[in-house]
Write a protein that holds these residues in place. Structure first.
Motif, PDB file in Angstrom:
ATOM      1  N   SER A   9     -15.228  21.863  89.943  1.00  0.00           N
ATOM      2  CA  SER A   9     -15.955  22.163  91.173  1.00  0.00           C
ATOM      3  C   SER A   9     -17.137  21.204  91.279  1.00  0.00           C
ATOM      4  N   ILE A  10     -17.648  21.107  92.502  1.00  0.00           N
ATOM      5  CA  ILE A  10     -18.832  20.285  92.732  1.00  0.00           C
ATOM      6  C   ILE A  10     -19.920  21.179  93.313  1.00  0.00           C
ATOM      7  N   ILE A  11     -21.087  21.090  92.720  1.00  0.00           N
ATOM      8  CA  ILE A  11     -22.248  21.826  93.203  1.00  0.00           C
ATOM      9  C   ILE A  11     -23.268  20.793  93.681  1.00  0.00           C
ATOM     10  N   VAL A  12     -23.664  20.913  94.932  1.00  0.00           N
ATOM     11  CA  VAL A  12     -24.644  19.992  95.502  1.00  0.00           C
ATOM     12  C   VAL A  12     -25.941  20.756  95.690  1.00  0.00           C
ATOM     13  N   MET A  13     -27.030  20.222  95.128  1.00  0.00           N
ATOM     14  CA  MET A  13     -28.349  20.846  95.223  1.00  0.00           C
ATOM     15  C   MET A  13     -29.238  20.012  96.137  1.00  0.00           C
ATOM     16  N   ASP A 108     -12.817  24.067  99.208  1.00  0.00           N
ATOM     17  CA  ASP A 108     -13.027  25.398  98.640  1.00  0.00           C
ATOM     18  C   ASP A 108     -13.469  25.347  97.170  1.00  0.00           C
ATOM     19  N   ARG A 109     -13.730  24.155  96.658  1.00  0.00           N
ATOM     20  CA  ARG A 109     -14.293  23.996  95.309  1.00  0.00           C
ATOM     21  C   ARG A 109     -15.697  23.390  95.378  1.00  0.00           C
ATOM     22  N   LEU A 110     -16.273  23.412  96.585  1.00  0.00           N
ATOM     23  CA  LEU A 110     -17.603  22.874  96.826  1.00  0.00           C
ATOM     24  C   LEU A 110     -18.590  24.014  97.033  1.00  0.00           C
ATOM     25  N   ILE A 111     -19.702  23.955  96.319  1.00  0.00           N
ATOM     26  CA  ILE A 111     -20.775  24.932  96.486  1.00  0.00           C
ATOM     27  C   ILE A 111     -22.038  24.151  96.847  1.00  0.00           C
ATOM     28  N   LEU A 112     -22.665  24.543  97.928  1.00  0.00           N
ATOM     29  CA  LEU A 112     -23.909  23.909  98.345  1.00  0.00           C
ATOM     30  C   LEU A 112     -25.061  24.854  98.059  1.00  0.00           C
ATOM     31  N   THR A 113     -26.102  24.311  97.516  1.00  0.00           N
ATOM     32  CA  THR A 113     -27.297  25.104  97.272  1.00  0.00           C
ATOM     33  C   THR A 113     -28.506  24.298  97.714  1.00  0.00           C
ATOM     34  N   GLY A 114     -29.523  25.002  98.114  1.00  0.00           N
ATOM     35  CA  GLY A 114     -30.722  24.320  98.554  1.00  0.00           C
ATOM     36  C   GLY A 114     -31.950  25.131  98.225  1.00  0.00           C
ATOM     37  N   PHE A 115     -33.019  24.415  98.060  1.00  0.00           N
ATOM     38  CA  PHE A 115     -34.306  25.029  97.790  1.00  0.00           C
ATOM     39  C   PHE A 115     -35.164  24.872  99.036  1.00  0.00           C
ATOM     40  N   SER A 116     -35.739  25.972  99.494  1.00  0.00           N
ATOM     41  CA  SER A 116     -36.628  25.964 100.648  1.00  0.00           C
ATOM     42  C   SER A 116     -35.957  25.268 101.835  1.00  0.00           C
ATOM     43  N   GLN A 117     -36.527  24.158 102.339  1.00  0.00           N
ATOM     44  CA  GLN A 117     -35.952  23.476 103.488  1.00  0.00           C
ATOM     45  C   GLN A 117     -34.506  23.044 103.227  1.00  0.00           C
ATOM     46  N   GLY A 118     -34.202  22.649 102.010  1.00  0.00           N
ATOM     47  CA  GLY A 118     -32.837  22.251 101.665  1.00  0.00           C
ATOM     48  C   GLY A 118     -31.840  23.380 101.818  1.00  0.00           C
ATOM     49  N   ILE A 120     -31.727  25.506 104.266  1.00  0.00           N
ATOM     50  CA  ILE A 120     -31.299  25.547 105.674  1.00  0.00           C
ATOM     51  C   ILE A 120     -30.082  24.639 105.841  1.00  0.00           C
ATOM     52  N   LEU A 121     -30.208  23.419 105.371  1.00  0.00           N
ATOM     53  CA  LEU A 121     -29.133  22.440 105.489  1.00  0.00           C
ATOM     54  C   LEU A 121     -27.911  22.846 104.671  1.00  0.00           C
ATOM     55  N   ALA A 122     -28.129  23.366 103.471  1.00  0.00           N
ATOM     56  CA  ALA A 122     -27.014  23.790 102.613  1.00  0.00           C
ATOM     57  C   ALA A 122     -26.200  24.897 103.273  1.00  0.00           C
ATOM     58  N   ALA A 123     -26.877  25.889 103.826  1.00  0.00           N
ATOM     59  CA  ALA A 123     -26.167  27.011 104.455  1.00  0.00           C
ATOM     60  C   ALA A 123     -25.370  26.554 105.677  1.00  0.00           C
ATOM     61  N   LEU A 124     -25.990  25.751 106.530  1.00  0.00           N
ATOM     62  CA  LEU A 124     -25.306  25.284 107.739  1.00  0.00           C
ATOM     63  C   LEU A 124     -24.102  24.400 107.411  1.00  0.00           C
ATOM     64  N   CYS A 125     -24.278  23.470 106.494  1.00  0.00           N
ATOM     65  CA  CYS A 125     -23.174  22.574 106.134  1.00  0.00           C
ATOM     66  C   CYS A 125     -22.048  23.327 105.420  1.00  0.00           C
ATOM     67  N   ALA A 126     -22.386  24.289 104.589  1.00  0.00           N
ATOM     68  CA  ALA A 126     -21.361  25.066 103.883  1.00  0.00           C
ATOM     69  C   ALA A 126     -20.470  25.808 104.867  1.00  0.00           C
ATOM     70  N   VAL A 127     -21.066  26.404 105.869  1.00  0.00           N
ATOM     71  CA  VAL A 127     -20.288  27.136 106.879  1.00  0.00           C
ATOM     72  C   VAL A 127     -19.420  26.175 107.673  1.00  0.00           C
ATOM     73  N   ARG A 128     -20.005  25.087 108.135  1.00  0.00           N
ATOM     74  CA  ARG A 128     -19.267  24.127 108.964  1.00  0.00           C
ATOM     75  C   ARG A 128     -18.124  23.454 108.211  1.00  0.00           C
ATOM     76  N   LEU A 129     -18.309  23.198 106.913  1.00  0.00           N
ATOM     77  CA  LEU A 129     -17.275  22.526 106.124  1.00  0.00           C
ATOM     78  C   LEU A 129     -16.246  23.482 105.530  1.00  0.00           C
ATOM     79  N   GLY A 130     -16.550  24.763 105.518  1.00  0.00           N
ATOM     80  CA  GLY A 130     -15.645  25.714 104.874  1.00  0.00           C
ATOM     81  C   GLY A 130     -15.739  25.627 103.358  1.00  0.00           C
ATOM     82  N   ALA A 131     -16.932  25.408 102.849  1.00  0.00           N
ATOM     83  CA  ALA A 131     -17.148  25.319 101.404  1.00  0.00           C
ATOM     84  C   ALA A 131     -16.942  26.683 100.758  1.00  0.00           C
ATOM     85  N   LEU A 132     -16.786  26.674  99.434  1.00  0.00           N
ATOM     86  CA  LEU A 132     -16.633  27.924  98.687  1.00  0.00           C
ATOM     87  C   LEU A 132     -17.828  28.842  98.915  1.00  0.00           C
ATOM     88  N   GLY A 133     -19.030  28.255  98.994  1.00  0.00           N
ATOM     89  CA  GLY A 133     -20.193  29.091  99.223  1.00  0.00           C
ATOM     90  C   GLY A 133     -21.467  28.290  99.335  1.00  0.00           C
TER      91      GLY A 133
END
Length: 154
Positions: A9-13, A108-118, A120-133
């Motif tokens: 899996s790939i986790i993007v912070m 579906d093996r991609l997880i996006l995470t963000g801190f504070s302002q990040g 916002i971007l992580a949540a929006l991109c995860a939904v739009r891309l259909g990421a795992l979470g």
């Protein structure tokens, strides 16, 4: 950080406002990779410096605004934030798709995470891309609006 050859899996912070990829990686990525064996943890850097950034303490801004609109006009504030978010999402999604292709990883093996302002971007991109979470870390109550006239967030 983590498994660079055939990760499971790939986790993007995504770092927060006025933070950096280096700081985020040092503080969180190194610890997260230990708890998620087989994963690759990637910490990208926003291309835009924040208004508070300086050579001794560089900080970055995912949602850098022009600040040339009337910041007393709430609708203008919303339009400016929407404009900035759309531009950054296109840029980030393009980068994420290239990352997935490079590692032949499904969305579906991609997880996006963000801190504070990040986050916002992580949540929006995860939904739009259909990421795992998406993992939202930090106190995001809203995105401040930048005023060029004040040279600060208002």
């Amino acid at each position: 950080f983590g498994k660079r050859s055939q990760p499971t899996s790939i986790i993007v912070m995504l770092h927060g406002l006025n933070d950096s990829a280096a700081s985020c990686a040092e503080g969180a990525a190194k610890n997260w990779v230990k708890g998620i064996p087989g994963s690759l943890v990637v910490v990208p850097q926003s291309p835009d410096q924040s208004i508070w950034s300086d050579s001794k303490d560089p900080g970055y801004d995912w949602l850098r605004q022009r600040g040339t609109h009337d910041t007393n006009d709430e609708e203008a504030n919303v339009r400016e934030l929407q404009r900035v978010v759309r531009v950054r999402m296109r840029h980030t999604e393009s980068w994420l798709k290239a990352l997935l292709k490079k590692y032949t990883m499904r969305k579906d093996r991609l997880i996006l995470t963000g801190f504070s302002q990040g986050s916002i971007l992580a949540a929006l991109c995860a939904v739009r891309l259909g990421a795992l979470g998406a993992v939202v870390c930090g106190g995001v109550t809203g995105q401040p609006v930048y005023s060029a006239q004040e040279d600060d967030y208002v």
